[in-house]
Design a protein around this motif. Structure first.
Motif, short mmCIF file in Angstrom:
data_model
loop_
_atom_site.label_atom_id
_atom_site.label_comp_id
_atom_site.label_asym_id
_atom_site.label_seq_id
_atom_site.Cartn_x
_atom_site.Cartn_y
_atom_site.Cartn_z
N TYR A 113 48.76 62.80 48.68
CA TYR A 113 47.50 62.16 48.86
C TYR A 113 47.41 61.60 50.38
O TYR A 113 48.07 61.65 51.25
N ARG A 114 46.14 60.80 50.54
CA ARG A 114 45.90 60.23 51.94
C ARG A 114 45.27 59.11 51.86
O ARG A 114 44.59 58.66 50.67
N LYS A 115 45.05 58.52 53.09
CA LYS A 115 44.05 57.20 53.35
C LYS A 115 44.15 56.20 52.19
O LYS A 115 43.24 55.82 51.74
N PRO A 116 45.23 55.53 51.97
CA PRO A 116 45.56 54.64 51.15
C PRO A 116 44.57 53.18 51.70
O PRO A 116 44.51 53.08 52.55
N GLU A 117 44.17 52.38 50.72
CA GLU A 117 43.35 51.12 50.94
C GLU A 117 43.65 50.12 49.90
O GLU A 117 44.05 50.46 48.70
N MET A 118 43.10 48.96 50.41
CA MET A 118 43.00 47.86 49.32
C MET A 118 42.08 48.27 48.49
O MET A 118 41.00 48.51 48.81
N GLY A 119 42.45 47.84 47.21
CA GLY A 119 41.30 47.73 46.03
C GLY A 119 41.93 48.06 44.82
O GLY A 119 43.09 48.10 44.47
N GLY A 120 41.06 48.07 43.70
CA GLY A 120 41.57 48.04 42.48
C GLY A 120 42.18 47.17 41.86
O GLY A 120 42.27 45.95 42.27
N GLY A 121 42.67 47.16 40.29
CA GLY A 121 43.37 46.06 39.64
C GLY A 121 45.05 46.26 39.68
O GLY A 121 45.53 46.93 40.44
N SER A 122 45.46 45.59 38.44
CA SER A 122 46.90 45.71 38.20
C SER A 122 47.86 45.19 39.34
O SER A 122 48.95 45.57 39.10
N ALA A 123 47.54 44.32 39.73
CA ALA A 123 48.26 43.16 40.75
C ALA A 123 47.85 42.11 40.34
O ALA A 123 46.82 41.53 41.12
N ASN A 124 48.08 41.16 39.43
CA ASN A 124 47.28 40.13 39.00
C ASN A 124 48.27 38.75 39.53
O ASN A 124 49.24 38.70 39.64
N ASN A 125 47.08 37.80 39.50
CA ASN A 125 47.43 36.40 40.08
C ASN A 125 47.90 36.47 41.59
O ASN A 125 48.86 35.68 41.91
N MET A 126 47.31 37.15 42.30
CA MET A 126 47.63 37.35 43.69
C MET A 126 46.82 36.08 44.62
O MET A 126 46.19 35.44 43.94
N LYS A 127 47.41 35.55 45.70
CA LYS A 127 46.85 34.66 46.12
C LYS A 127 45.60 35.12 46.95
O LYS A 127 45.55 36.04 47.32
N PRO A 128 44.39 34.14 47.04
CA PRO A 128 43.00 34.41 47.55
C PRO A 128 43.25 34.95 49.02
O PRO A 128 44.17 34.20 49.78
N GLY A 129 42.50 35.94 49.04
CA GLY A 129 42.52 36.69 50.74
C GLY A 129 43.44 37.40 50.98
O GLY A 129 43.46 38.09 52.01
#
Length: 298
Positions: A219-235
């Motif tokens: 695959y290619r071009k990974p980017e931030m997005g989507g779910g399944s990483a819960n309770n992250m710090k804002p920003g």
């Protein structure tokens, strides 16, 4: 247009290493593998469990015994979502990372039917956020997971080298994929056999998953997005931001597992053929890394 992989990288992908720790050499073709796991201790790693502070190796889950990096649950009496990860101290961007693993024993006490998916389940988390940037209650780091699955000896296929995407999305060709997990085309590995899985990672362009020498997913071009990483710090997660590099970590996801090797071939370095540390397999130039006559470039 998507550029073709250099022929040398194609040859590198899937090649098992017989090297020990990286050593200085003037041979431009000698592969200098970095042993992320040194076989003795965890001094080069940071540990983070959900619901616990950074550095708390909860219930002595990550340990080194008999020259193996082990994930063990023999000191646990229950499980309440304390997913854990052990992070190598340095981030990378262009590299070939490999792990040799085997699943052993039974799932943690108290996992329950809702965690049946986590049996014989671990992962190499690549292009991840840092351990320090995780929230105290965060379950999984924002990353790309090279999922490691063991067969359940029930006659059903269960591939390894799959892709899961906590807090991320990727592209297959030009199509954005938002599904959390995508299976590879690997075979099933039942029992406690050793399996070698590699990931060839070229910044934010091409990423390949390789199992026992066979490329099973690309695959290619990974980017931030989507779910399944819960309770992250804002920003921390800004959807749509390209991911060009990051941390490498291993999981404690309720399944006991051994790692006998975790190693990395850095593909970013000196590409000046006049330098003593030039390597033909580098694909990303780092002029500051060049050495000439025993010293750095002026």
């Amino acid at each position: 247009m998507r550029r073709a992989l250099p022929l040398l990288l194609v040859a590198l992908a899937g090649c098992a290493s017989a090297h020990g720790a990286a050593r200085a050499t003037t041979d431009p073709d000698a592969r200098e593998w970095i042993q992320l796991f040194n076989g003795r201790d965890l001094k080069d790693w940071d540990i983070k469990f959900a619901k616990h502070d950074l550095g708390d190796n909860f219930n002595d889950t990550f340990r080194v015994e008999d020259g193996l990096l082990k994930v063990r649950y023999d000191k646990w009496t229950a499980f309440n979502g304390e997913f854990g990860h052990i992070f190598y101290k340095k981030p990378f961007s262009y590299y070939l990372v490999a792990a040799e693993y085997r699943f052993v024993g039974d799932q943690v006490t108290g996992a329950g039917p809702s965690l049946a998916w986590a049996k014989r389940n671990n992962g190499i988390m690549i292009h991840g956020q840092s351990a320090e940037s995780m929230g105290k209650d965060q379950d999984f780091p924002m990353s790309l997971e090279v999922q490691l699955l063991g067969g359940l000896s029930d006659g059903k296929p269960r591939s390894t080298g799959n892709l899961c995407t906590p807090g991320t999305n990727v592209h297959f060709g030009e199509k954005l994929i938002t599904a959390h997990c995508t299976n590879s085309r690997s075979k099933t590995y039942d029992g406690d056999q050793w399996v070698r899985v590699e990931a060839l990672v070229l910044g934010d362009s091409v990423i390949k998953h390789i199992v026992m020498g066979d490329t099973v997913l690309e695959y290619r071009k990974p980017e931030m997005g989507g779910g399944s990483a819960n309770n992250m710090k804002p920003g921390v997660k800004i959807d749509g931001t390209p991911i060009t590099g990051g941390s490498i970590s291993l999981q404690a996801e309720t399944a006991p597992i051994d790692f006998r090797k975790v190693e990395l071939l850095n593909l970013e370095g000196c590409m000046d053929a006049k330098a003593s540390n030039y390597k033909r397999y580098y694909v990303k130039a780092d002029p500051a890394a060049c050495r000439y006559g025993g010293g750095a470039r002026p």
